[in-house]
Design a protein around this motif. Structure first.
Motif, PDB file in Angstrom:
ATOM      1  N   THR A 168       0.758  -1.328   0.085  1.00  0.00           N
ATOM      2  CA  THR A 168       0.056   0.097   0.114  1.00  0.00           C
ATOM      3  C   THR A 168       0.810   1.170   0.129  1.00  0.00           C
ATOM      4  OG1 THR A 168      -0.270   0.053   2.622  1.00  0.00           O
ATOM      5  CG2 THR A 168      -1.780  -1.190   1.401  1.00  0.00           C
ATOM      6  N   GLN A 169       0.251   2.430  -0.251  1.00  0.00           N
ATOM      7  CA  GLN A 169       0.696   3.830  -0.141  1.00  0.00           C
ATOM      8  C   GLN A 169       1.698   3.832   0.986  1.00  0.00           C
ATOM      9  OE1 GLN A 169      -1.539   7.013  -0.552  1.00  0.00           O
ATOM     10  NE2 GLN A 169      -0.080   8.159  -1.741  1.00  0.00           N
ATOM     11  N   ALA A 170       1.014   3.525   2.321  1.00  0.00           N
ATOM     12  CA  ALA A 170       1.471   3.672   3.866  1.00  0.00           C
ATOM     13  C   ALA A 170       2.722   2.674   4.205  1.00  0.00           C
ATOM     14  CB  ALA A 170       0.502   3.448   4.605  1.00  0.00           C
ATOM     15  N   ASN A 171       2.628   1.303   3.426  1.00  0.00           N
ATOM     16  CA  ASN A 171       3.663   0.598   3.934  1.00  0.00           C
ATOM     17  C   ASN A 171       4.434  -0.045   2.631  1.00  0.00           C
ATOM     18  OD1 ASN A 171       2.743  -1.538   2.039  1.00  0.00           O
ATOM     19  ND2 ASN A 171       1.357  -2.669   3.656  1.00  0.00           N
ATOM     20  N   ALA A 172       4.614   0.864   1.431  1.00  0.00           N
ATOM     21  CA  ALA A 172       5.513   0.425   0.231  1.00  0.00           C
ATOM     22  C   ALA A 172       7.089   0.303   0.765  1.00  0.00           C
ATOM     23  CB  ALA A 172       5.338   1.309  -0.852  1.00  0.00           C
ATOM     24  N   GLU A 173       7.358   1.496   1.628  1.00  0.00           N
ATOM     25  CA  GLU A 173       8.801   1.480   1.760  1.00  0.00           C
ATOM     26  C   GLU A 173       9.190   0.255   2.772  1.00  0.00           C
ATOM     27  OE1 GLU A 173      12.372   2.765   1.366  1.00  0.00           O
ATOM     28  OE2 GLU A 173      10.942   4.346   0.804  1.00  0.00           O
ATOM     29  N   GLU A 174       8.501   0.151   3.729  1.00  0.00           N
ATOM     30  CA  GLU A 174       8.556  -1.278   4.487  1.00  0.00           C
ATOM     31  C   GLU A 174       8.360  -2.437   3.798  1.00  0.00           C
ATOM     32  OE1 GLU A 174       6.617  -3.072   8.775  1.00  0.00           O
ATOM     33  OE2 GLU A 174       5.812  -1.281   7.848  1.00  0.00           O
ATOM     34  N   GLN A 175       7.782  -2.426   2.974  1.00  0.00           N
ATOM     35  CA  GLN A 175       7.556  -3.923   2.176  1.00  0.00           C
ATOM     36  C   GLN A 175       8.824  -4.016   1.377  1.00  0.00           C
ATOM     37  OE1 GLN A 175       5.274  -6.407   2.288  1.00  0.00           O
ATOM     38  NE2 GLN A 175       3.157  -5.471   2.268  1.00  0.00           N
ATOM     39  N   SER A 176       9.463  -2.881   0.610  1.00  0.00           N
ATOM     40  CA  SER A 176      10.683  -3.089  -0.143  1.00  0.00           C
ATOM     41  C   SER A 176      11.907  -3.662   0.563  1.00  0.00           C
ATOM     42  CB  SER A 176      10.810  -1.923  -0.493  1.00  0.00           C
ATOM     43  OG  SER A 176      11.621  -0.751   0.434  1.00  0.00           O
ATOM     44  N   ARG A 177      11.686  -3.521   2.077  1.00  0.00           N
ATOM     45  CA  ARG A 177      12.642  -4.271   3.036  1.00  0.00           C
ATOM     46  C   ARG A 177      12.242  -5.427   3.321  1.00  0.00           C
ATOM     47  NH1 ARG A 177      12.779   1.388   4.490  1.00  0.00           N
ATOM     48  NH2 ARG A 177      11.506   0.430   6.444  1.00  0.00           N
ATOM     49  N   GLY A 178      11.215  -5.922   3.074  1.00  0.00           N
ATOM     50  CA  GLY A 178      10.548  -7.256   3.725  1.00  0.00           C
ATOM     51  C   GLY A 178      11.202  -8.340   2.918  1.00  0.00           C
ATOM     52  N   GLN A 179      10.444  -9.637   3.303  1.00  0.00           N
ATOM     53  CA  GLN A 179      10.822 -11.015   2.746  1.00  0.00           C
ATOM     54  C   GLN A 179       9.918 -11.604   1.772  1.00  0.00           C
ATOM     55  OE1 GLN A 179      13.666 -12.295   4.109  1.00  0.00           O
ATOM     56  NE2 GLN A 179      13.569 -10.417   5.137  1.00  0.00           N
ATOM     57  N   ASN A 180       8.894 -10.760   1.394  1.00  0.00           N
ATOM     58  CA  ASN A 180       7.997 -11.268   0.149  1.00  0.00           C
ATOM     59  C   ASN A 180       8.755 -11.028  -1.120  1.00  0.00           C
ATOM     60  OD1 ASN A 180       6.225 -11.435  -1.974  1.00  0.00           O
ATOM     61  ND2 ASN A 180       4.606 -10.736  -0.343  1.00  0.00           N
ATOM     62  N   PRO A 181       9.122 -12.158  -1.868  1.00  0.00           N
ATOM     63  CA  PRO A 181      10.015 -12.009  -3.061  1.00  0.00           C
ATOM     64  C   PRO A 181       9.223 -11.217  -4.270  1.00  0.00           C
ATOM     65  CG  PRO A 181       9.237 -14.485  -2.645  1.00  0.00           C
ATOM     66  CD  PRO A 181       8.947 -13.496  -1.433  1.00  0.00           C
ATOM     67  N   VAL A 182       7.679 -11.533  -4.165  1.00  0.00           N
ATOM     68  CA  VAL A 182       7.043 -10.565  -5.190  1.00  0.00           C
ATOM     69  C   VAL A 182       7.385  -8.948  -4.936  1.00  0.00           C
ATOM     70  CG1 VAL A 182       4.957 -10.262  -6.329  1.00  0.00           C
ATOM     71  CG2 VAL A 182       5.615 -12.483  -5.709  1.00  0.00           C
ATOM     72  N   ALA A 183       6.793  -8.709  -3.588  1.00  0.00           N
ATOM     73  CA  ALA A 183       7.239  -7.400  -3.212  1.00  0.00           C
ATOM     74  C   ALA A 183       8.577  -7.079  -3.567  1.00  0.00           C
ATOM     75  CB  ALA A 183       6.638  -7.031  -1.656  1.00  0.00           C
ATOM     76  N   GLN A 184       9.602  -7.601  -3.362  1.00  0.00           N
ATOM     77  CA  GLN A 184      11.106  -7.247  -3.426  1.00  0.00           C
ATOM     78  C   GLN A 184      11.208  -7.124  -5.018  1.00  0.00           C
ATOM     79  OE1 GLN A 184      13.624 -10.157  -2.087  1.00  0.00           O
ATOM     80  NE2 GLN A 184      13.588  -9.460   0.105  1.00  0.00           N
ATOM     81  N   ARG A 185      10.786  -7.849  -5.997  1.00  0.00           N
ATOM     82  CA  ARG A 185      10.916  -7.552  -7.394  1.00  0.00           C
ATOM     83  C   ARG A 185      10.016  -6.385  -7.911  1.00  0.00           C
ATOM     84  NH1 ARG A 185      10.504 -13.283  -7.383  1.00  0.00           N
ATOM     85  NH2 ARG A 185       8.405 -13.276  -7.723  1.00  0.00           N
ATOM     86  N   LEU A 186       8.816  -6.114  -7.499  1.00  0.00           N
ATOM     87  CA  LEU A 186       7.950  -5.186  -7.660  1.00  0.00           C
ATOM     88  C   LEU A 186       8.666  -3.764  -7.305  1.00  0.00           C
ATOM     89  CD1 LEU A 186       5.031  -4.300  -8.684  1.00  0.00           C
ATOM     90  CD2 LEU A 186       4.350  -4.406  -6.251  1.00  0.00           C
ATOM     91  N   LEU A 187       9.194  -3.843  -6.041  1.00  0.00           N
ATOM     92  CA  LEU A 187       9.684  -2.505  -5.529  1.00  0.00           C
ATOM     93  C   LEU A 187      10.909  -2.311  -5.584  1.00  0.00           C
ATOM     94  CD1 LEU A 187       7.676  -2.844  -2.218  1.00  0.00           C
ATOM     95  CD2 LEU A 187       6.992  -1.523  -4.395  1.00  0.00           C
ATOM     96  N   GLY A 188      11.615  -3.107  -6.446  1.00  0.00           N
ATOM     97  CA  GLY A 188      13.141  -2.915  -6.737  1.00  0.00           C
ATOM     98  C   GLY A 188      14.376  -3.294  -6.109  1.00  0.00           C
TER      99      GLY A 188
END
Length: 336
Positions: free
Chosen positions: A254-274
């Motif tokens: 989400t808009q609120a958690n995107a920065e945090e998700q970019s540092r998380g463990q979800n591989p899809v989110a890692q690819r999506l967020l660079g």
């Protein structure tokens, strides 16, 4: 005949030169995205009291600017009519068209433009006065119907009348605002347009409670962006911005958690967020392009709810625009 052939050749050369001057490079050199939108569709693109464009299409313009320039505010909005929207894109007046435009076979094959992924599934609807006691479109036999010139609605209205052996008398308007004024002044018995646009028109109308949008639609109206043929990189960027917005919603980014998700463990989110994969570089962008997009406008669900959903004056249900795993049609091509 020679004049026609010369004009055709000139038009083709113009399109070729536009494609050769890669849109991404042009936008970067200019430092601003020029985005074609409607000038008065509530929920999709319309200026607010301060003159700032708001709506789902307007947010898609901001999303592309964020992806390409890293700044969602670097957009110049150009309000277009149904008649001049495609010409403006063909001629290079705008970089991309987000103007609740229906995708069709002929538009996809005959006007030198490429249709992007559908960002809103709609249908052609009708609005009537409640005191007309009309609940179905067939009950409008013999009625006058306000319709906008140069739209798929004008054609579909005639097709529907012939197929159902009823008489619908079109009153055609060049401008949408003129059509609205005429209908609310009582010049037509009904008005037809995309059902979502009708909901927006009623929400802003005087005495809104006097009008009813019929629950029936008579067509499929898949709406989405258009780009020029011959510039695959730019077309890919516009398409993948949409898929990224949907993929973000699917994965809870989400808009609120995107920065945090970019540092998380979800591989899809890692690819999506660079964080991994260098996906941005593959289309000529910074790897954090989608992180910039989501921080600017949120995911698809947030864009929808804010502009046309329950948080908006339109209060439209998600319906067909829900995620595929929640009964809708929104389905992102995977980021892998």
């Amino acid at each position: 005949m020679r004049t026609i052939l010369a004009a055709t050749a000139l038009f083709a050369a113009s399109l070729f030169s536009q494609a050769e001057a890669a849109t991404l490079d042009v936008v970067r050199q200019r430092g601003q995205l020029i985005c074609g939108v409607s000038a008065g569709f509530a929920g999709f693109s319309a200026p607010d009291t301060q003159g700032t464009y708001r709506g789902l299409d307007a947010d898609y313009c901001r999303a592309v600017a964020a992806a390409v320039l890293g700044d969602a505010t670097k957009v110049r909005f150009v309000g277009l009519t149904a008649q001049n929207r495609f010409t403006a894109l063909q001629s290079g007046e705008i970089d991309v068209l987000f103007r609740n435009s229906t995708q069709t076979f002929l538009r996809g094959t005959s006007i030198g433009l490429t249709q992007g992924p559908v960002n809103f599934y709609d249908g052609q609807g009708f609005v009537v006065r409640r005191d007309a006691n009309v609940s179905r479109v067939r009950e409008l036999d013999g009625a006058t119907v306000c319709v906008a010139q140069g739209t798929t609605h004008e054609v579909t209205l005639g097709d529907y009348a012939r197929a159902n052996r009823i008489r619908l008398n079109p009153v055609v308007f060049e401008r949408i605002d003129s059509m609205y004024q005429a209908f609310f002044a009582g010049r037509c018995d009904a008005m037809t347009q995309d059902a979502s646009a009708l909901a927006g028109a009623i929400a802003q109308a005087p005495n809104a409670a006097q009008y009813l949008v019929l629950g029936e639609t008579i067509s499929k109206e898949p709406l989405g962006p258009f780009t020029r043929n011959g510039d695959e990189q730019w077309t890919n960027i516009v398409a993948w911005v949409h898929y990224g917005l949907v993929e973000a919603e699917e994965n809870g980014v989400t808009q609120a958690n995107a920065e945090e998700q970019s540092r998380g463990q979800n591989p899809v989110a890692q690819r999506l967020l660079g964080t991994s994969g260098e996906f941005g570089q593959r289309i000529g962008l910074d790897n954090r392009w989608m992180l910039n997009v989501i921080r600017a406008v949120g995911n698809y669900g947030e864009v929808f709810e804010r502009n046309v959903g329950q948080a908006s004056v339109l209060r439209l249900p998600r319906g067909a625009n829900g995620l595929w795993n929640q009964g809708g049609l929104m389905y992102a091509i995977p980021f892998r």
